[in-house]
Design a protein around this motif. Structure first.
Motif, PDB file in Angstrom:
ATOM      1  N   GLU A 542       0.852  -1.424  -0.126  1.00  0.00           N
ATOM      2  CA  GLU A 542       0.466  -0.166  -0.115  1.00  0.00           C
ATOM      3  C   GLU A 542       0.780   1.459   0.144  1.00  0.00           C
ATOM      4  OE1 GLU A 542      -1.534  -2.499   1.600  1.00  0.00           O
ATOM      5  OE2 GLU A 542      -2.914  -2.883   0.925  1.00  0.00           O
ATOM      6  N   GLU A 583      -2.351   8.080   6.450  1.00  0.00           N
ATOM      7  CA  GLU A 583      -3.397   8.168   5.044  1.00  0.00           C
ATOM      8  C   GLU A 583      -3.722   7.583   4.714  1.00  0.00           C
ATOM      9  OE1 GLU A 583      -3.909  12.719   3.300  1.00  0.00           O
ATOM     10  OE2 GLU A 583      -2.905  11.200   2.375  1.00  0.00           O
ATOM     11  N   THR A 584      -2.071   6.202   4.407  1.00  0.00           N
ATOM     12  CA  THR A 584      -2.519   4.690   3.762  1.00  0.00           C
ATOM     13  C   THR A 584      -2.315   4.026   5.897  1.00  0.00           C
ATOM     14  OG1 THR A 584      -1.180   6.082   2.873  1.00  0.00           O
ATOM     15  CG2 THR A 584      -1.245   3.223   3.023  1.00  0.00           C
ATOM     16  N   GLN A 586      -4.403   4.654   8.590  1.00  0.00           N
ATOM     17  CA  GLN A 586      -5.643   4.802   8.704  1.00  0.00           C
ATOM     18  C   GLN A 586      -6.773   4.722   7.742  1.00  0.00           C
ATOM     19  OE1 GLN A 586      -6.342   8.983   8.746  1.00  0.00           O
ATOM     20  NE2 GLN A 586      -5.388   9.626  10.473  1.00  0.00           N
ATOM     21  N   ARG A 587      -6.277   4.439   6.349  1.00  0.00           N
ATOM     22  CA  ARG A 587      -6.980   3.823   5.963  1.00  0.00           C
ATOM     23  C   ARG A 587      -7.167   2.742   6.635  1.00  0.00           C
ATOM     24  NH1 ARG A 587      -5.814   2.291   0.463  1.00  0.00           N
ATOM     25  NH2 ARG A 587      -4.130   3.967   0.477  1.00  0.00           N
ATOM     26  N   LEU A 588      -6.179   1.589   6.361  1.00  0.00           N
ATOM     27  CA  LEU A 588      -6.403  -0.001   6.653  1.00  0.00           C
ATOM     28  C   LEU A 588      -5.959  -0.051   7.781  1.00  0.00           C
ATOM     29  CD1 LEU A 588      -2.806  -0.404   4.942  1.00  0.00           C
ATOM     30  CD2 LEU A 588      -4.956  -1.201   4.047  1.00  0.00           C
TER      31      LEU A 588
END
Ligand code: TC6
Length: 695
Positions: A542, A583-584, A586-588
């Protein structure tokens, strides 16, 4: 019994000959022999002068490194020098081959020195993590002045006989060492020349005594590249003592520093590297006496970055090569890149101004595979795709002459499969050069299932001839170096998911002494390559994917894991990357945690060591030292840490196995489970080095 040092007399000239193959190192027997023969020559009333010379391929190449760390056996090297220097009869050193380290120090204690024109003279001790410990730091500045002495002692590179003559290190260039030495000794007698003792001659120190900047500037220039190393700085201090202190005090200081350095971990690591490099050139499982096939003509297929770099390596060694491309356009481009590369080096003063033309003249560019027909060794360096490699080897089988060694420069692909494309798998092997191939010294020589012993011997011999350091490895994905590196890359990426930043990981790795961290290295290589390959294979990563989706391909786009200012290669931490990582995560649904530098270091190094253990168990590498050599010469592993397997032994295998088991559990990563060999050695309290001794 063969004598390692013998004495004979040609009327008034006594000749002391050291004869202790392979390199006449100053073992206890040689030291004893020299003292004995010099003493007898002094006692011989017929002898009026003494020549000290060597049989075999070289003058004394130094102290016997295998004796370091063992209890001293008399006489000491200082006793040898005293016997020579205090001789009432002139002693002439007659030098051929290489007078190095203790060997040159012996010569410096002689009253006169002569050498054949091919001889080289140097004090390379810093390369072993020590300094010249037998007066070299005090006598050499008196012989050649502090500026050149610093260059030779702190830099460690030898000089030629003609430079030695120009700078007063030798008195004459002679035809043959023994006869030349004898003739010179007769001249000394005829002209009634005095006994010249360097210890008593401070004349060449005067300029630096008056203006110390002569010395400090020379030191600054040489220690710039010595990051992390102790010996060059200590050696510089010792030369400084020659300027500042009387001779005997300088000697005392040199001795104290020598004893400290020789017992240091750095010197142990550097001595290990010296012997590991030489061991690596010995191929296990090949019958003794296996002769290399004669190689007079070499062809390289592919004039891209790798092929061009390999061609330059041959040209740099003065060996002509045929460089083959599929079309005029590609060939022109490849030749142009090499020309530019050479010109840039010449402009920097790295090679003489006429070298680019001379070297390019050795690279003969042609179009068409049929041009391999006269070559004794063919190195394929085309695209890293199995289909293309197979096609090339198929054609080589058709055009190459019988007995030619067919090498692939692949960095990952299976050489057994490539060999199957030919009717001569016994001639097929890998020669894996590292980028930039004209600079990096490592060459992994890949032994395939059917590779003939003499084909292997040939590849090793050729690699050494072009000043590469060969290490023989077996077939597996990524061979030794890249296979281990893959484990580090995997952990580096995982660390970002856990909360570390690229600059934190890289800083730990460079502080350890590697030239670059994994993320700066990724930016240099280009992140888009891995991204495309992941896409092809349907794999996700990611953070790396997010960077590429944002157009951050690394240095070539001015940003990757770092940002780069126009025209600069210096990686600058980028808050945007941190934001992107946040951000990555958080998304995960992941939370960042504080990762300590200690954890980073362990997770960068130990998984590689673990993979090294698997590689040893599978016999993909024959010795732990071979793995060390690969990392020292292919990846810039700091020489003062001896290589990953040597480093592991220093840390302790039990600690490493325990920490790997811990991280395997903590991070739920079975790939971190300690390898069976590592576990076994750890449980038995043994080291990787014990495997080499047992072999
Ligand atoms: C010093 O002098 C300190 C003094 C202060 C004292 C107080 N000792 O490299 P090659 C072996 S420090 C023991 O393949 P080449 C080597 O291991 C020393 N062994 O040959 C190999 O053995 P193998 C300062 C040594 O022709 C064999 O000799 N001197 C030593 O390519 C052949 O070696 C140096 O640092 C040694 N000193 O190169 C010089 N030297 O056949 C180190 C070599 O069993 N040596 N061996 O594998 C060299 O740079 C090179 O060996 C060479 C010859 C240029 C002399």
């Amino acid at each position: 019994m063969s004598e390692v040092v013998r004495l004979e007399r040609h009327d008034v000239v006594a000749i002391v000959t050291v004869d202790s193959p392979p390199v006449n190192a100053l073992s206890a027997a040689v030291r004893g022999g020299i003292v004995d023969c010099i003493t007898r020559a002094i006692a011989d009333s017929e002898a009026k002068a003494i020549v000290l010379t060597c049989a075999g391929r070289t003058f004394i190449a130094g102290a016997d490194i295998t004796e370091f760390g063992k209890p001293p056996v008399p006489p000491s090297l200082h006793d040898v020098l005293n016997a020579i220097e205090s001789s009432p009869k002139p002693v002439v050193a007659a030098i051929h081959g290489t007078a190095l380290g203790g060997g040159l120090e012996v010569a410096l204690a002689c009253h006169y020195r002569v050498a054949v024109k091919e001889a080289r003279l140097g004090l390379p001790e810093v390369k072993l993590g020590i300094l010249p410990g037998a007066g070299g730091t005090q006598r050499l500045p008196r012989a050649v002045g502090p500026e050149l002495a610093v260059k030779m002692i702190v830099g460690g590179d030898p000089i030629s006989a003609s430079d030695a003559l120009k700078n007063g290190l030798i008195d004459e260039i002679v035809e043959g060492p023994a006869a030349g030495g004898e003739a010179f000794a007769r001249k000394v007698l005829a002209e009634k020349r005095p006994l010249r003792k360097l210890r008593d001659d401070d004349s060449k120190l005067a300029a630096a005594k008056a203006d110390r900047s002569i010395f400090t500037n020379a030191v600054a220039a040489l220690t710039k590249k010595a990051r992390g190393l102790e010996a060059p700085f200590a050696a510089a201090d010792a030369v400084g003592a020659a300027i500042d202190l009387p001779f005997d005090e300088g000697i005392k200081k040199e001795r104290e520093t020598f004893l400290k350095l020789v017992a240091s971990d750095q010197s142990k690591a550097q001595r290990h590297a010296f012997f590991a490099e030489r061991e690596a050139a010995k191929i296990s499982g090949v019958p003794d006496g296996t002769k290399a096939r004669p190689v007079e003509r070499v062809a390289i297929i592919g004039a891209g970055t790798m092929g061009g770099g390999i061609a330059m390596s041959f040209a740099n060694a003065g060996i002509p090569v045929t460089l083959i491309e599929t079309g005029e356009e590609q060939l022109k481009r490849g030749m142009g890149v090499m020309q530019k590369n050479y010109e840039a080096t010449a402009a920097r003063g790295g090679i003489p101004a006429d070298a680019p033309a001379k070297r390019m003249a050795l690279i003969h560019g042609v179009v068409g595979l049929e041009n391999v027909k006269d070559a004794d060794l063919i190195i394929e360096a085309v695209f890293e795709t199995m289909a293309i490699k197979k096609e090339v080897f198929n054609a080589l089988d058709k055009y190459a002459k019988p007995g030619a060694v067919l090498a692939s420069n692949t960095s990952y692909l299976n050489i057994n499969d490539i060999a199957k494309e030919t009717r001569r798998p016994q001639d097929v092997l890998g020669m894996h050069f590292f980028s930039p191939a004209n600079v990096m010294k490592l060459c992994e020589i890949v032994r395939a299932e059917k590779t003939a012993p003499d084909a292997l011997t040939t590849a090793v011999a050729v690699a050494r001839k072009i000043a590469k350091v060969p290490a023989v490895v077996g077939v597996c994905d990524g061979f030794v170096g890249n296979r281990m590196l893959a484990q580090r890359s995997k952990q580096a990426e995982k660390l970002l998911f856990e909360g570390a930043l690229p600059q934190q990981v890289d800083a730990v790795v460079t502080k350890f002494g590697m030239p670059m961290g994994p993320f700066a290295m990724g930016d240099l290589a280009g992140l888009d390559i891995g991204w495309r390959s992941r896409k092809d294979r349907g794999i996700k990563s990611e953070i790396a994917d997010a960077l590429c989706e944002a157009g951050r391909f690394g240095q070539k786009t001015g940003k990757g894991y770092y940002k780069y200012e126009a025209g600069s290669r210096a990686p600058l931490p980028d808050p945007e990357v941190e934001k992107l990582i946040d951000e990555t995560l958080q998304r995960l649904g992941r939370k960042r945690r504080a990762v300590s530098d200690e954890e980073i270091l362990e997770r960068m190094m130990y998984p590689m060591i673990n993979e090294g253990a698997k590689i040893l168990e599978e016999k993909v590498a024959a010795r732990p030292g071979d793995i060390d050599v690969i990392w020292l010469y292919g990846y810039g592993w700091p020489v003062y840490r001896g290589g990953p397997m040597f480093y592991a032994d220093q840390v302790g295998l039990k600690h490493i196995a325990d920490r790997l088991a811990f991280y395997a559990k903590e991070t739920n990563d079975p790939s971190l489970e300690p390898a069976p060999l590592l576990k076994r050695l750890a449980a038995e309290g043994k080291t990787f080095a014990s495997l080499a001794k047992a072999a």
